[in-house]
Design a protein around this motif. Structure first.
Motif, PDB file in Angstrom:
ATOM      1  N   GLU A 117       0.731  -1.230   0.062  1.00  0.00           N
ATOM      2  CA  GLU A 117      -0.065   0.033  -0.232  1.00  0.00           C
ATOM      3  C   GLU A 117       0.967   1.159  -0.065  1.00  0.00           C
ATOM      4  O   GLU A 117       1.755   1.333   0.947  1.00  0.00           O
ATOM      5  N   ASN A 118       0.595   1.975  -1.206  1.00  0.00           N
ATOM      6  CA  ASN A 118       1.156   3.569  -0.725  1.00  0.00           C
ATOM      7  C   ASN A 118       2.511   3.425  -0.809  1.00  0.00           C
ATOM      8  O   ASN A 118       3.282   4.055  -0.209  1.00  0.00           O
ATOM      9  N   GLY A 119       3.289   2.833  -1.879  1.00  0.00           N
ATOM     10  CA  GLY A 119       4.655   2.582  -2.002  1.00  0.00           C
ATOM     11  C   GLY A 119       5.357   1.846  -0.827  1.00  0.00           C
ATOM     12  O   GLY A 119       6.582   1.871  -0.822  1.00  0.00           O
ATOM     13  N   VAL A 120       4.775   1.018  -0.149  1.00  0.00           N
ATOM     14  CA  VAL A 120       5.388   0.411   1.012  1.00  0.00           C
ATOM     15  C   VAL A 120       4.938  -1.146   1.058  1.00  0.00           C
ATOM     16  O   VAL A 120       3.695  -1.268   0.782  1.00  0.00           O
ATOM     17  N   ALA A 121       5.917  -1.914   1.089  1.00  0.00           N
ATOM     18  CA  ALA A 121       5.452  -3.424   1.110  1.00  0.00           C
ATOM     19  C   ALA A 121       5.776  -3.758   2.568  1.00  0.00           C
ATOM     20  O   ALA A 121       6.870  -3.812   3.173  1.00  0.00           O
ATOM     21  N   HIS A 122       4.696  -4.200   3.160  1.00  0.00           N
ATOM     22  CA  HIS A 122       4.918  -5.101   4.508  1.00  0.00           C
ATOM     23  C   HIS A 122       4.960  -6.531   4.218  1.00  0.00           C
ATOM     24  O   HIS A 122       4.248  -7.159   3.609  1.00  0.00           O
ATOM     25  N   VAL A 123       6.172  -6.850   4.668  1.00  0.00           N
ATOM     26  CA  VAL A 123       6.647  -8.424   4.376  1.00  0.00           C
ATOM     27  C   VAL A 123       6.662  -9.197   5.642  1.00  0.00           C
ATOM     28  O   VAL A 123       7.492  -8.570   6.659  1.00  0.00           O
ATOM     29  N   THR A 124       5.983 -10.266   5.771  1.00  0.00           N
ATOM     30  CA  THR A 124       6.059 -11.261   6.884  1.00  0.00           C
ATOM     31  C   THR A 124       6.889 -12.402   6.260  1.00  0.00           C
ATOM     32  O   THR A 124       6.229 -13.277   5.580  1.00  0.00           O
ATOM     33  N   ALA A 125       8.034 -12.548   6.860  1.00  0.00           N
ATOM     34  CA  ALA A 125       8.845 -13.846   6.465  1.00  0.00           C
ATOM     35  C   ALA A 125       8.384 -14.879   7.467  1.00  0.00           C
ATOM     36  O   ALA A 125       8.312 -14.831   8.451  1.00  0.00           O
ATOM     37  N   VAL A 126       8.000 -16.071   6.881  1.00  0.00           N
ATOM     38  CA  VAL A 126       7.760 -17.121   7.484  1.00  0.00           C
ATOM     39  C   VAL A 126       8.564 -18.282   7.270  1.00  0.00           C
ATOM     40  O   VAL A 126       9.061 -18.635   6.220  1.00  0.00           O
ATOM     41  N   ALA A 127       8.929 -19.123   8.317  1.00  0.00           N
ATOM     42  CA  ALA A 127      10.107 -20.131   8.452  1.00  0.00           C
ATOM     43  C   ALA A 127       8.914 -21.393   9.071  1.00  0.00           C
ATOM     44  O   ALA A 127       8.221 -21.109  10.313  1.00  0.00           O
ATOM     45  N   VAL A 128       8.962 -22.626   8.448  1.00  0.00           N
ATOM     46  CA  VAL A 128       8.241 -23.580   8.900  1.00  0.00           C
ATOM     47  C   VAL A 128       9.239 -24.603   9.610  1.00  0.00           C
ATOM     48  O   VAL A 128      10.052 -25.147   8.900  1.00  0.00           O
ATOM     49  N   LEU A 129       9.378 -24.823  10.705  1.00  0.00           N
ATOM     50  CA  LEU A 129      10.480 -25.655  11.603  1.00  0.00           C
ATOM     51  C   LEU A 129       9.921 -26.889  11.928  1.00  0.00           C
ATOM     52  O   LEU A 129       8.827 -26.770  12.468  1.00  0.00           O
ATOM     53  N   TYR A 130      10.496 -27.748  11.740  1.00  0.00           N
ATOM     54  CA  TYR A 130      10.063 -29.243  12.630  1.00  0.00           C
ATOM     55  C   TYR A 130      11.166 -29.772  13.523  1.00  0.00           C
ATOM     56  O   TYR A 130      12.333 -29.703  13.337  1.00  0.00           O
ATOM     57  N   ALA A 131      10.435 -29.889  14.925  1.00  0.00           N
ATOM     58  CA  ALA A 131      11.259 -30.154  15.859  1.00  0.00           C
ATOM     59  C   ALA A 131      10.700 -31.613  16.398  1.00  0.00           C
ATOM     60  O   ALA A 131       9.576 -31.841  16.784  1.00  0.00           O
ATOM     61  N   PRO A 132      11.780 -32.310  16.359  1.00  0.00           N
ATOM     62  CA  PRO A 132      11.107 -33.866  17.088  1.00  0.00           C
ATOM     63  C   PRO A 132      11.165 -33.871  18.734  1.00  0.00           C
ATOM     64  O   PRO A 132      10.396 -34.789  18.947  1.00  0.00           O
ATOM     65  N   LYS A 133      11.460 -32.902  19.326  1.00  0.00           N
ATOM     66  CA  LYS A 133      11.132 -32.725  20.612  1.00  0.00           C
ATOM     67  C   LYS A 133      11.044 -31.230  21.337  1.00  0.00           C
ATOM     68  O   LYS A 133      11.697 -30.375  20.472  1.00  0.00           O
ATOM     69  N   PRO A 134      10.306 -30.963  22.113  1.00  0.00           N
ATOM     70  CA  PRO A 134      10.304 -29.542  22.423  1.00  0.00           C
ATOM     71  C   PRO A 134      11.707 -29.031  22.783  1.00  0.00           C
ATOM     72  O   PRO A 134      12.548 -29.640  23.383  1.00  0.00           O
ATOM     73  N   CYS A 135      11.847 -27.610  22.697  1.00  0.00           N
ATOM     74  CA  CYS A 135      13.291 -27.104  22.604  1.00  0.00           C
ATOM     75  C   CYS A 135      13.311 -25.514  22.587  1.00  0.00           C
ATOM     76  O   CYS A 135      11.960 -25.070  22.064  1.00  0.00           O
ATOM     77  N   GLU A 136      14.105 -24.994  22.697  1.00  0.00           N
ATOM     78  CA  GLU A 136      14.229 -23.393  22.654  1.00  0.00           C
ATOM     79  C   GLU A 136      15.093 -23.331  21.396  1.00  0.00           C
ATOM     80  O   GLU A 136      16.407 -23.889  21.458  1.00  0.00           O
ATOM     81  N   GLN A 137      14.783 -22.353  20.484  1.00  0.00           N
ATOM     82  CA  GLN A 137      15.868 -22.249  19.398  1.00  0.00           C
ATOM     83  C   GLN A 137      15.792 -20.725  19.075  1.00  0.00           C
ATOM     84  O   GLN A 137      14.672 -20.152  18.834  1.00  0.00           O
ATOM     85  N   LYS A 138      17.127 -20.368  18.666  1.00  0.00           N
ATOM     86  CA  LYS A 138      17.067 -19.051  17.974  1.00  0.00           C
ATOM     87  C   LYS A 138      17.128 -19.082  16.480  1.00  0.00           C
ATOM     88  O   LYS A 138      17.634 -19.694  15.822  1.00  0.00           O
ATOM     89  N   VAL A 139      16.196 -18.308  15.806  1.00  0.00           N
ATOM     90  CA  VAL A 139      15.874 -18.164  14.578  1.00  0.00           C
ATOM     91  C   VAL A 139      16.348 -16.683  13.916  1.00  0.00           C
ATOM     92  O   VAL A 139      15.361 -15.743  14.440  1.00  0.00           O
TER      93      VAL A 139
END
Length: 821
Positions: free
Chosen positions: A207-229
């Motif tokens: 809109e109005n010369g601006v692009a609002h971009v949401t980058a999306v990553a789909v991650l697979y985790a085999p067990k619960p964990c904390e991850q820095k992305v």
């Protein structure tokens, strides 16, 4: 971050458990296929030559075993989890590692990611793939179904509609039957400790010369964990720590781009791409992102129900062709093949290809190249011309493939539309029986396709079927030209004259076509000279359409004099094909904004054959592709002469998204090459305008016809987007034209990395076509009308070694008058 991977591409061994193959073992390249290995080992003849296709069919009934050994490093083995990424693996494949089953693959269009660490050991490991024959598996599946599901008759392998493999591998009305077994993408081992990255894409709002971009990553985790992305985009890097649950997790990051460099289709602007990289301590994935808005406008208007692709607020006239797999040998579907074909599409001013539903979801490189070249993709889901089960088991495997394909491909700026199928809606009425019951069955599956599309890629329209009226509208797209997209086959399959195109005013035509033979050079690659008659067994073997050559010859009799030789026959078939498609495209372009797209059948071939393609197997352009380069130019002029109308008319069309100044010169010529009349029109064309420039009463045309007059048009656009379009219009059938024998001369000189061929003539020649036998390459133009004292220079760009002497020796010319005595 260091991604720990092991690519298993390279040389494997191939054997078979089928007694007929014996105990022999031969080398095979993976990614690749068994038929390529058999050919390389001298164990089968080339199935593309002669009728050898028939000889190689027994191999499709064998069980094939692919094996290799590989070393696993300490670093990889130290990972908590090691996944085998297996995509484009032939169905009914059992993958074993060190003798233990790692995964069963039952869908070539799905991806499999088993954790195989429990099967691996330090040092040397063994992997094997056992691929069972499709026909026997399909037969077993059929016995579990409550009724028979009819399949189209041009595929020679039963049960292809019950399994998830390219349907055309079993043959089509342009395709060879080559039921290969293999793996067609790299098999990769990936080690992670916390999570792996499966998909990266964006959601965009402009809109109005601006692009609002949401980058999306789909991650697979085999067990619960904390991850820095971390997300790196447009010169910025942003990171967050997230808590991952078991299974799939979606992580998002917002970016704002002011005055974005937008991505545009070919002919409308630049194909700007922004790298987006998502990384963790375990994994990294990069995608090239095009910033653009996309709409498919499907609205009621004064003509019915529209179909218009709107990019960045601009209504695009879609110009292109239908795409099939580029080779029946999957091992030959190389980066170079994709590059050559897609560059040919771009050079021909195409901005859209339709990936047809009887083939395959293409490799990543296909979509990456389309992003870079500005070629929009209409993506069919892989269902075509048959009826399909809607059982829980079948829907479940389709869900597996779609949750993969929808998210794999949605990052691509070129991807414009998801379509549920090719002609399956129409097929509910092809096979008899209770059509209502078939429609209910169809609806059950189609609704699931729509649900998956809305879930995994809500940014794009789901078009239920091709043809149809649009979402929720299942109108008859073969006969109703007022809604959505149309398939119009009345000229080829219906045997109507080319002028039948004038009676159809489609909103968007996504299939129409006419056959031709390939060039003499390509015919010689599969047929010895002694058999080079269109009715010889070998030539008929390379004509897969059930009606054979009848439509080609029938149309010859209406428009042309019968060719005197086989080479003339091949040449004239290409002239005829080009004129058929040209007639439809140019008329439909004059109808904009009523009609906003023409996608002709088809761009390419998967083996050397008589077909509807505009590019021969091997890459040579047919005459149609050269005509397409002209009739798909942004600004063209044409004369339209519908038989039912009292007038013909000269139109000039501007597809640019901005006004242009055009100068149109219309000349009346005789067949000595003398100019009898000349008019010049100076036009100020609006963006997207189709302008009716001049009318011709039919009485006037009849008089000019009697005087032996034809018209030539030149349309010149100046400025930054300058162009020159040439066209011609004949008042009588070609067989009635008083063409004279002509003396055509050629001179050749080298200019940098190309060669200029100057052609001249003493009499008008129609559809002058040059070829350079044995030298791959492209001419800047071809199949042209050449007039006396108006020499033309055609630039030949070779795709390999060439010299002036070599080119002179290879050059061959043909034109319409040469086809008869």
């Amino acid at each position: 971050m260091t991604t720990k991977t092991l690519n298993l591409s390279g040389q494997w061994s191939l054997s078979s458990t089928s007694p007929a193959f014996g105990k022999r073992t031969i080398p095979v390249e993976l990614p690749g296929d068994n038929y390529s290995a058999l050919l390389d080992a001298g164990l089968m003849p080339d199935p593309y030559y002669g009728a050898n296709e028939n000889i190689v069919q027994d191999f499709r009934r064998y069980t094939w075993v692919f094996k290799r050994e590989f070393e696993v490093s300490d670093e990889l083995l130290a990972s908590s989890h090691i996944y085998l990424e297996a995509s484009m693996v032939d169905l009914f494949c059992t993958i074993r590692i060190n003798g233990k089953i790692a995964v069963e693959c039952g869908n070539q269009f799905a991806v499999y990611r088993p954790d195989v660490k429990p099967f691996l050991k330090k040092g040397k490991n063994r992997i094997s793939l056992t691929i069972r024959p499709v026909e026997s598996e399909a037969e077993a599946i059929a016995k579990t179904l409550p009724k028979e599901y009819p399949m189209n008759t041009v595929c020679s392998v039963k049960g292809m509609n019950l399994v998830r493999k390219p349907h055309c591998a079993g043959g089509w009305d342009w395709g060879v039957t080559l039921m290969t077994s293999g793996v067609y993408a790299p098999l990769v081992l990936k080690g992670v400790n916390k999570s792996r990255i499966d998909y990266v894409y964006t959601n965009q709002h402009h809109e109005n010369g601006v692009a609002h971009v949401t980058a999306v990553a789909v991650l697979y985790a085999p067990k619960p964990c904390e991850q820095k992305v971390s997300f790196a985009f447009n010169g910025m890097t942003k990171a967050q720590k997230v808590q991952l649950a078991v299974g799939e997790n979606t992580v998002e990051m917002d970016f704002t781009v002011t005055n974005p460099r937008l991505w545009w289709p070919n002919g409308y602007g630049e194909q700007n791409l922004y790298p987006l990289t998502v990384s963790t301590e375990d994994d990294e994935m990069t995608r090239e992102i095009g910033l653009r808005s996309l709409e498919v406008v499907n609205q009621r208007d004064q003509w019915g129900l529209s179909m218009t692709f709107r990019i960045n607020g601009v209504d695009i006239f879609a110009k292109g062709a239908d795409w099939i797999p580029c080779d029946a040998f999957p091992g030959r579907q190389t980066v170079e093949r994709y590059e050559n074909l897609l560059e040919s599409a771009r050079l021909a001013n195409m901005n859209m290809l339709r990936v047809w539903g009887g083939g395959q979801y293409e490799k990543d490189i296909f979509y990456e190249l389309c992003d870079r070249k500005g070629i929009l993709i209409w993506q069919d889901m892989m269902f075509s011309c048959s009826l399909y089960p809607s059982s829980e088991e079948f829907i479940a495997t389709v869900q597996d493939e779609l949750q993969y394909q929808l998210r794999r491909l949605r990052s691509h700026a070129s991807l414009a539309l998801w379509c549920g199928d090719n002609e399956v809606l129409g097929a509910t009425g092809w096979f008899g029986g209770n059509r209502t019951a078939w429609i209910v069955n169809y609806d059950r599956l189609n609704r699931e396709l729509e649900r998956m599309a809305r879930k995994h890629d809500p940014s794009r329209v789901f078009w239920p079927s091709s043809p149809c009226g649009g979402p929720g509208n299942f109108s008859d797209g073969w006969h109703n030209d007022s809604e959505g997209d149309m398939h119009y086959w009345e000229v080829w399959h219906g045997g109507k004259n080319f002028s039948a195109y004038y009676g159809i005013k489609p909103r968007f035509c996504s299939e129409f076509g006419f056959q031709s033979f390939p060039s003499l050079e390509t015919v010689a690659s599969y047929c010895p000279e002694s058999e080079m008659n269109v009715f010889s067994p070998i030539m008929e073997h390379h004509q897969k359409c059930p009606t054979g050559n009848t439509p080609i010859i029938s149309m010859f009799s209406r428009y042309f004099r019968m060719p005197e030789s086989n080479p003339a026959f091949f040449y004239l078939s290409q002239v005829q094909q080009a004129l058929a498609i040209k007639t439809g495209v140019e008329f439909w372009r004059t109808l904009r904004p009523r009609c906003m797209g023409t996608i002709f059948w088809q761009l390419n071939d998967d083996w050397p054959v008589a077909s509807w393609s505009s590019i021969e197997y091997g890459g040579n352009w047919k005459q149609l592709q050269y005509h397409a380069r002209r009739f798909y130019m942004p600004v063209i002029s044409t004369i339209i002469n519908p038989p039912s109308e009292p007038e013909a008319a000269l139109y000039t069309i501007n597809d640019h998204d901005h006004p242009v100044n055009a100068k149109v010169t219309l000349r009346g010529m005789d067949f000595d090459g003398k100019c009898l009349s000349k008019e010049t029109f100076t036009l100020k064309l609006k963006a997207g305008e189709s302008c009716r420039v001049k009318a011709f009463p039919k009485e006037e045309l009849e008089k000019l016809k009697a005087e032996g007059v034809f018209f030539v048009m030149e349309t010149v656009v100046g400025g930054l987007h300058g162009s020159r379009h040439l066209n011609e219009f004949f008042l009588a059938e070609y067989k009635a034209l008083p063409l004279q024998k002509a003396n055509v001369t050629m001179t050749v000189k080298k200019v940098k990395n190309a060669y200029e061929v100057e052609v001249s003539t003493d009499k008008p020649v129609l559809y002058l076509t040059l070829s350079a036998t044995g030298i791959p390459g492209l001419f800047s133009d071809n199949s042209i009308t050449l007039l006396p004292k108006e020499n033309r220079t055609l630039t030949f760009t070779p795709q390999g070694p060439c010299t002036v002497a070599k080119l002179k020796a290879a050059l061959r010319l043909e034109h319409l008058r040469m086809t008869y005595l």
